[in-house]
Design an enzyme around this catalytic site. Structure first.
Site, mmCIF file in Angstrom:
data_model
loop_
_atom_site.group_PDB
_atom_site.id
_atom_site.type_symbol
_atom_site.label_atom_id
_atom_site.label_comp_id
_atom_site.label_asym_id
_atom_site.label_seq_id
_atom_site.Cartn_x
_atom_site.Cartn_y
_atom_site.Cartn_z
ATOM 1 N N LYS A 163 58.308 45.541 45.172
ATOM 2 C CA LYS A 163 57.591 46.683 45.741
ATOM 3 C C LYS A 163 58.380 47.219 46.926
ATOM 4 O O LYS A 163 58.957 46.439 47.698
ATOM 5 C CB LYS A 163 56.175 46.336 46.192
ATOM 6 C CG LYS A 163 55.427 47.639 46.576
ATOM 7 C CD LYS A 163 53.971 47.435 46.921
ATOM 8 C CE LYS A 163 53.832 46.865 48.314
ATOM 9 N NZ LYS A 163 52.441 46.991 48.807
ATOM 10 N N GLN A 215 42.299 51.159 54.504
ATOM 11 C CA GLN A 215 42.146 49.723 54.320
ATOM 12 C C GLN A 215 40.727 49.262 54.650
ATOM 13 O O GLN A 215 40.214 48.323 54.037
ATOM 14 C CB GLN A 215 43.175 48.968 55.158
ATOM 15 C CG GLN A 215 43.242 47.481 54.858
ATOM 16 C CD GLN A 215 43.281 47.150 53.360
ATOM 17 O OE1 GLN A 215 42.567 46.276 52.877
ATOM 18 N NE2 GLN A 215 44.086 47.884 52.597
ATOM 19 N N LYS A 264 52.378 43.374 66.437
ATOM 20 C CA LYS A 264 50.999 43.822 66.214
ATOM 21 C C LYS A 264 50.021 42.662 66.396
ATOM 22 O O LYS A 264 50.294 41.532 65.991
ATOM 23 C CB LYS A 264 50.850 44.376 64.798
ATOM 24 C CG LYS A 264 51.505 45.740 64.579
ATOM 25 C CD LYS A 264 51.145 46.265 63.200
ATOM 26 C CE LYS A 264 51.590 47.698 62.974
ATOM 27 N NZ LYS A 264 51.199 48.159 61.615
ATOM 28 N N SER A 309 46.102 38.136 57.071
ATOM 29 C CA SER A 309 46.719 38.762 55.899
ATOM 30 C C SER A 309 47.930 39.602 56.304
ATOM 31 O O SER A 309 47.832 40.452 57.194
ATOM 32 C CB SER A 309 45.688 39.667 55.222
ATOM 33 O OG SER A 309 46.297 40.520 54.278
#
Lengths: 314, 314
Positions: B63, B134, B219, B285
């Site tokens: 991907k 999301q 992040k 995740s």
């Protein structure tokens, strides 16, 4: 989003060589992003994922390429490839390119550029070890750069060498023994060998060798003694150490990373060069993602394409 | 070679969750190849290249996905994606898939599977931090797994939270303050925050948190104190350490790799689990390439496609 199914047909080998030369100059200037290729092992082969970004050409993308040696039995090429190009400003996919033949051409292009700068003289005899697609690509690229008087081709299957030679009668191409192929000013090795097939004593002073075949750990074509009396240039240091002609000698401690004379990018920029007619130079090619971006850049200028919808809103 | 432009439309969220559950089981068994994502930095964003191979599903591919936060101004999604699937036996490209919406769904799917196994009770209030694509995907995936009685949604722009809530009136969805969103049995964080926005004192015992937003170095969304009194599960250890919710706390020495309680794959296999109603669980995740292969596998079973020529012989 555009799909380019067969755009290699619009490209000329000389312009490919120039595009490859330009991209190596960018590499030499340190103006590219190119993390090491990722290898995935499949049951009877592997595939490599090669992302890169060249800000100077405003091109970013990924080539995905497999190596399946048993594909010939299935009437498929050993190597097939697809390149995906993204918009540098939005990240949106702009183009998908069938890069199968382009991969041959861009590897040929690096060989052509290396011969242009490193061959001892512009008038040469060319020895070609192997007779597959890459042998053809190297001959095309090198004859576009150098005045090649004679081509000697060796293949494990002599009939294959004769068949390739028949395409290059203009350059007096003939099938030859391995030893005779090595008695040339420019030598190209393009086999998938995992042990040296080119003997040290066959290589005379003032030879330039494009070592193309070794592109994965464990592969090698040249007696490591040849490397020790040569100046060895690489396309990319990290990749060459990992999977180029020098990978096995380095692992065995016969050659050191510090022994690398320079990169092709440095050669193109004139920072490194052949220093005498007598020295042996080797160009260790592994194939870089930026070469694939250079090809994509050419293709997107004038290859034939079909539009694909890429809906992104729900 | 097949091109699937919009195949997410044929997929149901429940079956996506099952496909994601199955692929995490393969990950838990150690039966996948998945090198770390490669990041390339572009002028106003980045793109990530994510190859993988899952032998058990006979699927291999890559991907390619971008993150461009300023795309909204250009009326484009922040994240767009393309997946290329190769034949495991020959390496030939089989499929190209527009994976933009599929990326939302597969990340949602991991959240749904994590909630199924780790939420303290199957009857829950769901707090959603953020109101983008999301957030929507997480709500869809979690409500397919758990009996959600009420949904509380927070957004920096309250009107966005109200708009998303309007889609989920069936589950008594409402816009709410950040603190009220955190007073729930299941919390999902989906913001691009680079400093903690979820305060430790807001999180009560017996909560499960899907920490989704942090997917790149730098992040983070949760006060690191929350991690210290939680059992932290990750999708993949290496990726979580590099770019997940735990990446900043690990770099600051506030959290250690050894503090990771386990992977979602181990949870799906029953090797790891929530051990009491009182404990706080976090699912960190980052998004795995194998999730994208699971989606591709579903799509290739029955998505709509168009045939693309892929000539490989000269």
């Amino acid at each position: 989003m555009k799909y380019y199914p067969a755009s290699h047909t619009v490209l000329d080998v000389y312009e490919v060589n120039r595009a490859i030369e330009e991209i190596f100059a960018e590499h030499g200037r340190g103006k590219v992003q190119m993390p090491p290729k990722l290898y995935i092992t499949l049951p009877t082969g592997d595939f490599r994922t090669m992302p890169a970004y060249v800000p100077g050409l405003h091109i970013a993308g990924v080539k995905i390429v497999n190596v399946h040696p048993q594909n010939r039995e299935k009437h498929l090429p050993t190597v097939m490839a697809l390149t995906v190009i993204l918009d540098e400003d939005t990240g949106m996919p702009l183009a998908i390119i069938n890069a199968t033949t382009l991969t041959d051409m861009r590897t040929g292009g690096a060989g052509g550029v290396a011969a242009k700068y490193l061959a001892p003289t512009q008038s040469s005899t060319l020895g070609v070890v192997g007779s597959g697609r890459q042998a053809l690509a190297q001959i095309a690229a090198i004859t576009a750069e150098c005045d090649v008087q004679e081509i000697r081709i060796w293949s494990k299957t002599p009939a294959h060498a004769e068949k390739l030679a028949a395409l290059w009668k203009t350059h007096d191409a003939v099938g030859a023994t391995l030893e005779k192929c090595c008695n040339c000013e420019i030598i190209v090795t393009t086999t998938p060998s995992r042990s040296p097939i080119i003997k040290d004593e066959w290589i005379h002073e003032g030879t330039h060798i494009n070592a193309i075949g070794a592109d994965a750990p464990g592969k090698e074509e040249l007696d490591p003694q040849i490397l020790l009396r040569s100046r060895v240039f690489v396309d990319d240091k990290d990749q060459a150490i990992h999977s180029g002609e020098i990978n096995v000698p380095i692992r065995k401690g016969l050659f050191q990373a510090e022994d690398i004379a320079g990169t092709l990018g440095e050669v193109v920029l004139g920072r490194k060069k052949r220093e005498s007619n007598d020295e042996i130079t080797v160009f260790d090619s592994t194939g870089l993602a930026i070469q694939d971006l250079a090809m994509a850049h050419l293709v997107m200028e004038r290859g034939e394409w079909q539009e694909l919808s890429f809906p992104v809103h729900k």
